[in-house]
Design an enzyme around this catalytic site. Structure first.
Site, PDB file in Angstrom:
ATOM      1  NE  ARG A 170      -3.643  -2.397   2.422  1.00 53.60           N
ATOM      2  CZ  ARG A 170      -4.604  -2.647   3.311  1.00 53.60           C
ATOM      3  NH1 ARG A 170      -4.896  -1.735   4.221  1.00 53.60           N
ATOM      4  NH2 ARG A 170      -5.262  -3.798   3.273  1.00 53.60           N
ATOM      5  NE  ARG A 230      -1.644   5.025   8.552  1.00 44.56           N
ATOM      6  CZ  ARG A 230      -2.895   4.571   8.517  1.00 44.56           C
ATOM      7  NH1 ARG A 230      -3.311   3.891   7.461  1.00 44.56           N
ATOM      8  NH2 ARG A 230      -3.730   4.787   9.513  1.00 44.56           N
ATOM      9  CD  GLU A 250      -9.213  -0.627  10.420  1.00 47.51           C
ATOM     10  OE1 GLU A 250      -9.539  -1.438   9.530  1.00 47.51           O
ATOM     11  OE2 GLU A 250      -9.154   0.609  10.230  1.00 47.51           O
ATOM     12  CB  SER A 279     -12.389  -4.053   8.774  1.00 44.55           C
ATOM     13  OG  SER A 279     -11.832  -4.394   7.523  1.00 44.55           O
ATOM     14  NE  ARG A 281      -2.324  -0.939  11.116  1.00 45.20           N
ATOM     15  CZ  ARG A 281      -3.234  -0.081  10.665  1.00 45.20           C
ATOM     16  NH1 ARG A 281      -4.489  -0.174  11.073  1.00 45.20           N
ATOM     17  NH2 ARG A 281      -2.904   0.872   9.806  1.00 45.20           N
TER      18      ARG A 281
END
Length: 519
Positions: free
Chosen positions: A344, A359, A431, A434, A482
């Site tokens: 990403r 990140r 986060e 999801s 994470r």
């Protein structure tokens, strides 16, 4: 489309990566809001429609809100960009008030008025085309009989004129249909009625698990812990690859492998088919799944000179696995759990909240993906949330599950639940997962249908039974960096060591803690 270079034998060719479209590769096809006459044999007959040719991202699944440059001619780059989704335009027209409200609630800039205008104009043009085809067929039938040469010549001329007019109108219809597709692709999926309306702050708490640990000593973040325990090297990675890359070292490597293997083991017990996937896919597959390889602030790395991109999640290649296929009802649900590396750009991400492993540009992830019958998708969303809940509670994490508000939903999502875990060193929730129900948004774009077996009972042949689009769901089982952040920060000890949670120890060769290498 294949790469213009190859990787084989002892020869190594560089893949030129571009996080954002390069000016040398991308240019507008049109210079004005009207069609470029150089691309047409004549002015478009229906130019009074004032078609907006500011192309949106080609993601039918993405329904992006940002305008983008159109990719250069295929002769220059070899890239094909045109594809069509099975968008139900009549349903959009008949439910325009609900669609308009949904666009507003999701902060989308999709132009519904233009979509409806283009749709009506397309229907009108289709009628004109059908009328001309009928006239042409009538002339052709008249010429089958006996007649005077002069009368036949008149019919020949009339047929020729009709053919020319029809060719022009059909060309106009193709261009109008393409423009309608482009604009309609920007409309997001509808939203579950229970989703909170508003910005991210309006998201509703579904469940809180555990509580934050009382350490009783000064705590460290994962960056300091990793440095002291010899687990990371961000500086060398920055020199080698750039910012937001990292080396894992020593027990951190074992911890990543343990997380991957333990997660795969737990999820496959529940009937999920394990996969490893390609990590380079064609741009249209990303677009159909809801990602934006050509948007201004895209999160996608594209490969220059090709229509290929690096994946940001295994959801994309799993979605493409059954593209343009008709599944049997008995094969559903199809449940997959895939391991992949993810890439990403993290465009726009900066600040202390994104430091370290939180990140990054490249990471390992385990993704769950389900294809099911429409009436079952709510049930399987609950199943995915339950699996996430089991995994994170088994690791002893303190976390909350949120029913995300409308403006935080990606364009494909009908409903989305996020899991945010407490990261004491960072002093906040972050986060880690999801889970989304995308209903038939992706399947209409990917062309994934199934044939109901019950529908074939009254059919002479099963192949004549009408097909339906499957529903697709996705959820993150483990985003490795994470998870490492959570484990290091939550399991740190006063002496600077870090305990390994019980479930992971068998996958780390029995190692139960990470200690200093040197005293």
């Amino acid at each position: 489309m294949v790469l213009p270079q190859c990787l084989s034998g002892a020869t190594f060719y560089t893949l030129k990566m571009a996080a954002l479209p390069s000016p040398s590769l991308f240019r507008p096809l049109f210079n004005t809001p009207s069609l470029n006459p150089l691309l047409l044999s004549r002015p478009l007959k229906h130019s009074h429609l004032q078609l907006s040719l500011l192309f949106k991202t080609f993601s039918l699944s993405s329904f992006s809100t940002q305008a983008i440059p159109t990719i250069a001619d295929p002769s220059e780059t070899g890239v094909k960009t045109k594809w069509k989704a099975a968008i139900d335009f009549k349903w959009i027209r008949d439910n325009k008030d609900s669609v308009a409200a949904n666009i507003k609630n999701r902060n989308s800039t999709a132009n519904l008025d233009l979509v409806l205008e283009l749709y009506e104009n397309m229907l009108t043009l289709q009628k004109e085309v059908e009328q001309l085809r009928g006239e042409r067929n009538t002339v052709a039938n008249k010429m089958k009989g006996k007649m005077e040469p002069s009368e036949r010549q008149k019919l020949v001329e009339e047929g020729k004129n009709l053919k020319e007019k029809l060719a022009f109108l059909e060309e106009d219809l193709i261009r109008l249909t393409d423009e309608l597709q482009q604009e309609a692709q920007c409309i997001p999926n509808m939203t579950h009625p229970d989703v909170p309306i508003g910005d991210e702050d309006c998201s509703a708490l579904r469940k809180m698990v555990g509580s934050s640990r009382d350490f009783g000593f000064p705590i460290k973040d994962h960056i300091d812990l990793g440095k002291e325990l010899g687990l990371f090297d961000f500086d060398a990675a920055a020199e080698v690859s750039g910012s937001k890359f990292y080396y894992l070292k020593n027990e951190a490597v074992l911890l990543e492998m343990a997380l991957i293997n333990w997660t795969l083991s737990e999820v496959t017990k529940r009937g999920f088919i394990p996969l490893t996937t390609p990590e380079i896919v064609r741009a249209p597959v990303l677009e159909k799944c809801g990602f934006q390889p050509r948007a201004e602030n895209t999160q996608v790395y594209t490969i220059a000179g090709s229509d290929q991109c690096l994946i940001g999640t295994a959801e994309i290649p799993i979605g493409g696995l059954h593209m343009d296929s008709i599944l049997s009802e008995s094969s559903l649900p199809l449940k997959y759990v895939a391991y992949s590396h993810c890439f990403r750009t993290e465009a726009g991400a900066a600040g202390a909240a994104t430091r370290g492993l939180y990140r990054v540009h490249q990471f390992s992830k385990i993704e769950m993906f389900i294809l099911c019958k429409p009436e079952d998708s709510d049930k399987y969303l609950e199943e995915l949330i339950g699996i996430e809940d089991h995994l994170f509670s088994s690791l002893g994490l303190h976390y909350k599950i949120l029913d995300m508000a409308s403006s935080d939903l990606g364009a494909p999502a009908f409903r989305k639940f996020d899991v945010e875990a407490w990261m004491p060193g960072l002093g906040r929730y972050g986060e880690i997962s999801s889970a989304s129900n995308c209903t038939d948004y992706q399947s209409r774009r990917l062309g994934i249908r199934y044939r109901p077996e019950s529908a074939s009972v009254n059919q002479k042949k099963s192949k004549n039974a009408p097909t339906q689009y499957v529903h697709t769901l996705n959820a993150t089982a483990c985003a490795v960096p994470r998870m490492i952040v959570c484990l290091l920060e939550n399991y740190q000890q006063e002496d600077g060591s870090v305990l390994i949670p019980e479930p992971l120890r068998p996958f780390m060769g029995g190692i139960d803690h990470i200690a200093y290498k040197f005293r």
